[in-house]
Design a protein around this motif. Structure first.
Motif, mmCIF file in Angstrom:
data_model
loop_
_atom_site.group_PDB
_atom_site.id
_atom_site.type_symbol
_atom_site.label_atom_id
_atom_site.label_comp_id
_atom_site.label_asym_id
_atom_site.label_seq_id
_atom_site.Cartn_x
_atom_site.Cartn_y
_atom_site.Cartn_z
ATOM 1 N N SER A 177 0.827 -1.203 0.000
ATOM 2 C CA SER A 177 0.000 0.000 0.000
ATOM 3 C C SER A 177 0.861 1.254 0.000
ATOM 4 N N SER A 178 0.384 2.264 -0.708
ATOM 5 C CA SER A 178 1.076 3.557 -0.702
ATOM 6 C C SER A 178 0.366 4.551 0.220
ATOM 7 N N ASN A 179 -0.671 4.091 0.921
ATOM 8 C CA ASN A 179 -1.391 4.949 1.855
ATOM 9 C C ASN A 179 -0.583 5.152 3.132
ATOM 10 N N ASP A 180 -0.878 6.238 3.830
ATOM 11 C CA ASP A 180 -0.325 6.430 5.162
ATOM 12 C C ASP A 180 -0.773 5.281 6.055
ATOM 13 N N HIS A 181 -2.031 4.894 5.933
ATOM 14 C CA HIS A 181 -2.566 3.696 6.576
ATOM 15 C C HIS A 181 -3.843 3.300 5.826
ATOM 16 N N ASP A 182 -4.178 2.031 5.919
ATOM 17 C CA ASP A 182 -5.397 1.518 5.295
ATOM 18 C C ASP A 182 -6.483 1.231 6.324
ATOM 19 N N LEU A 183 -6.060 0.971 7.554
ATOM 20 C CA LEU A 183 -6.996 0.614 8.601
ATOM 21 C C LEU A 183 -6.584 1.286 9.900
ATOM 22 N N GLY A 184 -7.503 2.035 10.467
ATOM 23 C CA GLY A 184 -7.305 2.612 11.787
ATOM 24 C C GLY A 184 -8.162 1.867 12.787
ATOM 25 N N LEU A 185 -7.611 1.602 13.956
ATOM 26 C CA LEU A 185 -8.325 0.902 15.014
ATOM 27 C C LEU A 185 -8.317 1.780 16.260
ATOM 28 N N PHE A 186 -9.485 2.096 16.794
ATOM 29 C CA PHE A 186 -9.594 2.950 17.975
ATOM 30 C C PHE A 186 -10.324 2.194 19.080
ATOM 31 N N ALA A 187 -9.661 2.013 20.212
ATOM 32 C CA ALA A 187 -10.236 1.269 21.329
ATOM 33 C C ALA A 187 -11.266 2.104 22.078
ATOM 34 N N VAL A 188 -12.388 1.477 22.388
ATOM 35 C CA VAL A 188 -13.428 2.133 23.176
ATOM 36 C C VAL A 188 -13.673 1.405 24.495
ATOM 37 N N GLY A 189 -12.930 0.328 24.759
ATOM 38 C CA GLY A 189 -13.034 -0.364 26.036
ATOM 39 C C GLY A 189 -13.571 -1.769 25.926
ATOM 40 N N ALA A 190 -13.166 -2.588 26.889
ATOM 41 C CA ALA A 190 -13.500 -4.008 26.886
ATOM 42 C C ALA A 190 -14.994 -4.282 27.002
ATOM 43 N N ASP A 191 -15.751 -3.375 27.614
ATOM 44 C CA ASP A 191 -17.181 -3.604 27.822
ATOM 45 C C ASP A 191 -18.068 -2.959 26.756
ATOM 46 N N ALA A 192 -17.463 -2.400 25.717
ATOM 47 C CA ALA A 192 -18.246 -1.739 24.669
ATOM 48 C C ALA A 192 -19.129 -2.757 23.952
ATOM 49 N N PRO A 193 -20.375 -2.392 23.646
ATOM 50 C CA PRO A 193 -21.240 -3.320 22.904
ATOM 51 C C PRO A 193 -20.728 -3.489 21.473
ATOM 52 N N GLY A 194 -20.961 -4.663 20.911
ATOM 53 C CA GLY A 194 -20.527 -4.930 19.547
ATOM 54 C C GLY A 194 -21.550 -4.486 18.528
ATOM 55 N N PRO A 195 -21.201 -4.587 17.244
ATOM 56 C CA PRO A 195 -22.149 -4.241 16.187
ATOM 57 C C PRO A 195 -23.349 -5.183 16.230
ATOM 58 N N GLU A 196 -24.495 -4.671 15.807
ATOM 59 C CA GLU A 196 -25.705 -5.490 15.793
ATOM 60 C C GLU A 196 -26.249 -5.552 14.374
ATOM 61 N N GLN A 197 -26.443 -6.770 13.891
ATOM 62 C CA GLN A 197 -26.989 -6.966 12.554
ATOM 63 C C GLN A 197 -28.378 -6.339 12.470
ATOM 64 N N GLY A 198 -28.624 -5.664 11.369
ATOM 65 C CA GLY A 198 -29.921 -5.055 11.148
ATOM 66 C C GLY A 198 -30.063 -3.665 11.739
ATOM 67 N N ARG A 199 -29.014 -3.164 12.367
ATOM 68 C CA ARG A 199 -29.023 -1.821 12.930
ATOM 69 C C ARG A 199 -28.401 -0.856 11.928
ATOM 70 N N ILE A 200 -28.740 0.397 12.023
ATOM 71 C CA ILE A 200 -28.143 1.419 11.174
ATOM 72 C C ILE A 200 -26.656 1.492 11.458
ATOM 73 N N GLY A 201 -25.864 1.603 10.414
ATOM 74 C CA GLY A 201 -24.417 1.671 10.552
ATOM 75 C C GLY A 201 -23.749 0.889 9.436
ATOM 76 N N LEU A 202 -22.468 0.832 9.467
ATOM 77 C CA LEU A 202 -21.701 0.128 8.442
ATOM 78 C C LEU A 202 -21.952 -1.374 8.528
ATOM 79 N N TYR A 203 -22.234 -1.996 7.395
ATOM 80 C CA TYR A 203 -22.455 -3.442 7.362
ATOM 81 C C TYR A 203 -21.121 -4.175 7.275
ATOM 82 N N HIS A 204 -20.321 -3.848 6.250
ATOM 83 C CA HIS A 204 -19.000 -4.454 6.157
ATOM 84 C C HIS A 204 -18.100 -3.649 5.226
ATOM 85 N N LEU A 205 -16.819 -3.958 5.290
ATOM 86 C CA LEU A 205 -15.806 -3.416 4.382
ATOM 87 C C LEU A 205 -15.380 -4.549 3.466
ATOM 88 N N ALA A 206 -14.940 -4.231 2.255
ATOM 89 C CA ALA A 206 -14.458 -5.261 1.342
ATOM 90 C C ALA A 206 -13.028 -4.948 0.932
#
Length: 166
Positions: free
Chosen positions: A47-76
């Protein structure tokens, strides 16, 4: 003025070290920069990008994504060859991360989830000359990766790996 491509993705995650290990092991991302316990920036090989994937921690108890909810479904993410798709698919099975596969007619895809439940797709682009005509009325179906390898071979580079944006 149109956009040209996705430059990078950023995900909310629970644990930086766990997510960095997953994306490095499963997809071959390299670590560009880590802010311990808070964030990490990774890039795909070549890759010639500065980065392709950024990961930001929100904490061990953060709820996970929920199928069928508004938001990003997936990346390809695109792979260059069917052999690469097969290899990554096997690794995703070993990591118990693979959740599905599809033959989209214009691409061959695996779907997986990272340790936080973020879904992503790994896809190989079918050579443009082999895309079905729209009037053929064909629909996506189950992936038969061996049939695709028998047709195009495991080393045929397509898409970005072949220098094509289409």
């Amino acid at each position: 003025m149109p956009v040209r491509r996705l430059n990078h993705a950023v995900l909310w995650i629970r644990d930086v070290d766990r997510s960095v290990a997953f994306y490095a092991d499963a997809l071959g991302f390299r670590v560009d920069h880590v802010i311990p316990g808070r964030a990490a920036f990774l890039s795909a090989p070549g890759s010639s990008n500065d980065h392709d994937l950024g990961l930001f921690a929100v904490g061990a108890d953060a709820p996970g994504p929920e199928q069928g909810r508004i938001g990003l479904y997936h990346l390809a993410w695109e792979v260059g060859t069917l052999g690469e798709l097969a290899g990554i698919g096997a690794r995703l099975v070993e990591l118990d991360a693979l959740v599905g596969s599809t033959d989209h007619l214009v691409s061959k895809s695996y779907y997986a989830k990272d340790p936080d439940g973020n879904e992503f797709e790994l896809m190989w682009r079918v050579p443009r000359a082999d895309w079905p005509a729209p009037e053929a009325g064909l629909r996506p179906g189950p992936l038969d990766l061996q049939a695709a390898i028998d047709r195009w071979g495991q080393d045929l580079a397509t898409g970005a790996a072949a220098g094509s944006a289409t």
